[in-house]
Structures are given as structure tokens and as C-alpha cells.
Write a protein that holds these residues in place. Sequence first.
Motif, PDB file in Angstrom:
ATOM      1  N   SER A 154     -37.089 -72.314 -25.365  1.00  0.00           N
ATOM      2  CA  SER A 154     -36.031 -71.318 -25.248  1.00  0.00           C
ATOM      3  C   SER A 154     -35.778 -70.630 -26.588  1.00  0.00           C
ATOM      4  O   SER A 154     -36.185 -71.120 -27.646  1.00  0.00           O
ATOM      5  CB  SER A 154     -34.737 -71.988 -24.782  1.00  0.00           C
ATOM      6  N   GLU A 162     -29.220 -67.127 -27.524  1.00  0.00           N
ATOM      7  CA  GLU A 162     -28.785 -67.303 -26.142  1.00  0.00           C
ATOM      8  C   GLU A 162     -27.278 -67.074 -26.003  1.00  0.00           C
ATOM      9  O   GLU A 162     -26.811 -66.540 -24.992  1.00  0.00           O
ATOM     10  CB  GLU A 162     -29.155 -68.696 -25.638  1.00  0.00           C
ATOM     11  N   THR A 195     -34.863 -68.386 -20.992  1.00  0.00           N
ATOM     12  CA  THR A 195     -35.351 -67.501 -22.055  1.00  0.00           C
ATOM     13  C   THR A 195     -36.589 -68.121 -22.687  1.00  0.00           C
ATOM     14  O   THR A 195     -36.785 -69.338 -22.638  1.00  0.00           O
ATOM     15  CB  THR A 195     -34.299 -67.299 -23.166  1.00  0.00           C
ATOM     16  N   ARG A 239     -39.862 -66.961 -25.890  1.00  0.00           N
ATOM     17  CA  ARG A 239     -40.371 -65.959 -26.811  1.00  0.00           C
ATOM     18  C   ARG A 239     -41.877 -65.874 -26.693  1.00  0.00           C
ATOM     19  O   ARG A 239     -42.556 -66.878 -26.519  1.00  0.00           O
ATOM     20  CB  ARG A 239     -39.982 -66.280 -28.251  1.00  0.00           C
ATOM     21  N   GLU A 251     -38.845 -61.125 -26.581  1.00  0.00           N
ATOM     22  CA  GLU A 251     -38.075 -62.142 -25.892  1.00  0.00           C
ATOM     23  C   GLU A 251     -38.172 -61.891 -24.386  1.00  0.00           C
ATOM     24  O   GLU A 251     -38.172 -60.746 -23.947  1.00  0.00           O
ATOM     25  CB  GLU A 251     -36.596 -62.087 -26.309  1.00  0.00           C
ATOM     26  N   ILE A 262     -36.262 -62.815 -20.842  1.00  0.00           N
ATOM     27  CA  ILE A 262     -34.964 -63.289 -20.361  1.00  0.00           C
ATOM     28  C   ILE A 262     -34.902 -63.074 -18.855  1.00  0.00           C
ATOM     29  O   ILE A 262     -35.181 -61.974 -18.372  1.00  0.00           O
ATOM     30  CB  ILE A 262     -33.818 -62.512 -21.037  1.00  0.00           C
ATOM     31  N   SER A 285     -37.158 -56.975 -25.809  1.00  0.00           N
ATOM     32  CA  SER A 285     -37.112 -58.004 -24.768  1.00  0.00           C
ATOM     33  C   SER A 285     -37.543 -57.480 -23.405  1.00  0.00           C
ATOM     34  O   SER A 285     -37.539 -56.277 -23.148  1.00  0.00           O
ATOM     35  CB  SER A 285     -35.693 -58.579 -24.669  1.00  0.00           C
TER      36      SER A 285
END
Length: 296
Positions: free
Chosen positions: A204, A210, A232, A234, A239, A241, A274
Motif C-alpha cells: 500500500s 492514504e 492502494t 504504487r 499511484e 487507488i 494516479s
Amino acid sequence: MNSSKIAFLSVMSNSLLVVLKIVVGVFTGSVAVISEGIHSSLDLAASLIAFVSVRISKKPADKIHRYGHGKVENISGTIETLLIFVAGIWIIYECIHKLMNPEPIKLPFLGILVMLFGAVINFIVSKIVHKTAKETKSMAMKSNALHLLTDVYTSLGVAISLFLVNLTGWYVLDPIIGIVLAIYIIVEAYKLMKESFPPLLDASLSEDEERVILHIINSHKQGFIEYHNFRTRRSGPSEWIDFHLVVPSYYNIHKAHDLCDRIEQDILRKFPDSEVLIHPEPESERKETSHVEDYT
């Protein structure tokens, strides 16, 4: 200047320093200088890996790699870290050998000059690479910047050791300082490994990251009932999500989609690189779900 050009700048500077340090190290007989040459050769390998991985990670998703190529950077960062470990262990081995068989150093000031020159070059390049790494959130570039910065400290350390050897005639100082610098390199490599390796296992994001995301979601709580399955991870500079959003059963598809869009846009303002996936669920469907993970 883009990240590929910055990575190539690192390759060129390291190539020059590898040649200078190894030639001068062999000529002067200093194991510390030769160790620095080996260290710089690993920096060169790391710079080449970073150069290639940055170019690959920018490729868009394709039929085989549906989620893009971002993790190439994490693989690169992990490999670079392992190279730093190897460099540290090799330097310690050579220094112990030299400690048991001390030899005089020829023209120590030549070694000092090369070390200072290398420190200045790597300091400038490391600052440029680090700035680019922060802007692009590139793990490969961040690893490369650490390589260069450790080279600055080790080069300065070797320069000081050569000066002290010349001043005192204590040749054992050369391998002793080399061992100290090798331990420093290994410790820094360990710190970097803790950052570069976990994303390969889809760890995560950090608690702080977060917390920011959850705060953004909760800022829209007047429009939904709850959310769950919050996840989540990477991948390189990006990122990922995703979560399920429970909305009132009377919402039509357009209203639910509009709410998801607004939440997504707010997240993207904080995390522009993201990928956000929100799965809306009607309240009636949520009530039938047996397993609940409520993050509100």
C-alpha cells in the motif's frame, strides 16, 4: 530537460569518473581510490539501468502490459540497491586485505585531486537528478541520485584519508577509512531497498498518503452512504487507488457517475499521476454483502 536526458547526463559523468579513478588508483597504489573506481563503475551501471528503465516505464499500456510499465522503475531501483550492497562488500574485502598488507601510496595528491574533482561533479549531477526524481516521482532516478550522493561522501572520505596518510605516513588509514565508507554505503542501500522493493509486492501507499486520500473521499460524504474495499498500491511513478462507493438506491447511473467523477478529480489534484477506479454500489446491494470493510 526531461528525465531521459538527465539519466543520460548521469551516464556520461560516471563514465568519465570511472576511468579517472581506476587509472589513478592503479597508478598510486591506493586501495581506497581503486575502491572508489569500482564504486563509480557500479554507479555507471546504475545510471545505465536508470536510463533504460525510465524510457521503458514511460511506454503506455499495451495488450500484454495492461497496467503499463511503471514497475520497471521499481525493479531498476531494487537492482541498483543490490549493486550498492555488492560494492560495499567488495570494498570491505579489499580493505581488509590491504589492512593486513599495507603498502606505501605513490603521489597521494594526485589521488586527492581526482577524488575532489569527482565529488564536485557528482554533487552537481546528484542535485539535478534528485530534483528530476522528485518532479517525476521516479524510483529509478531517486536510486540513481542516492548512488551519486554516496559517491560524493566516499570521494571526500578517500581524499581526507589520502591527505592524512601523506601527513602521518600511517598507510593503514587508507583501508580503515575505506571500510568505514563501505559500511555507510551498505546502510544507505538498506534504506533504499525498503523503499524500492515493497511496490513489487503491491504494498500500500504510505499512511500519510492514504490519510490524504481518505480525507478527500470523506469530504464528499454528504453524497454517499459509505465506502469499502479501499486499496492502494504504487507502480513506478504512479499511484493506483480503487474502492467501492455505496450510494443511495434512488441514485440513477448519471448521478452516481457524477459523484465518482468529482471524487476522482479531487484525488487527481493531489496525486496527478494516479489511476483511480471507483465502483459505485446501490444501497440495497450493499445490505446483501456479508463482509464489511468500512473506512469511514
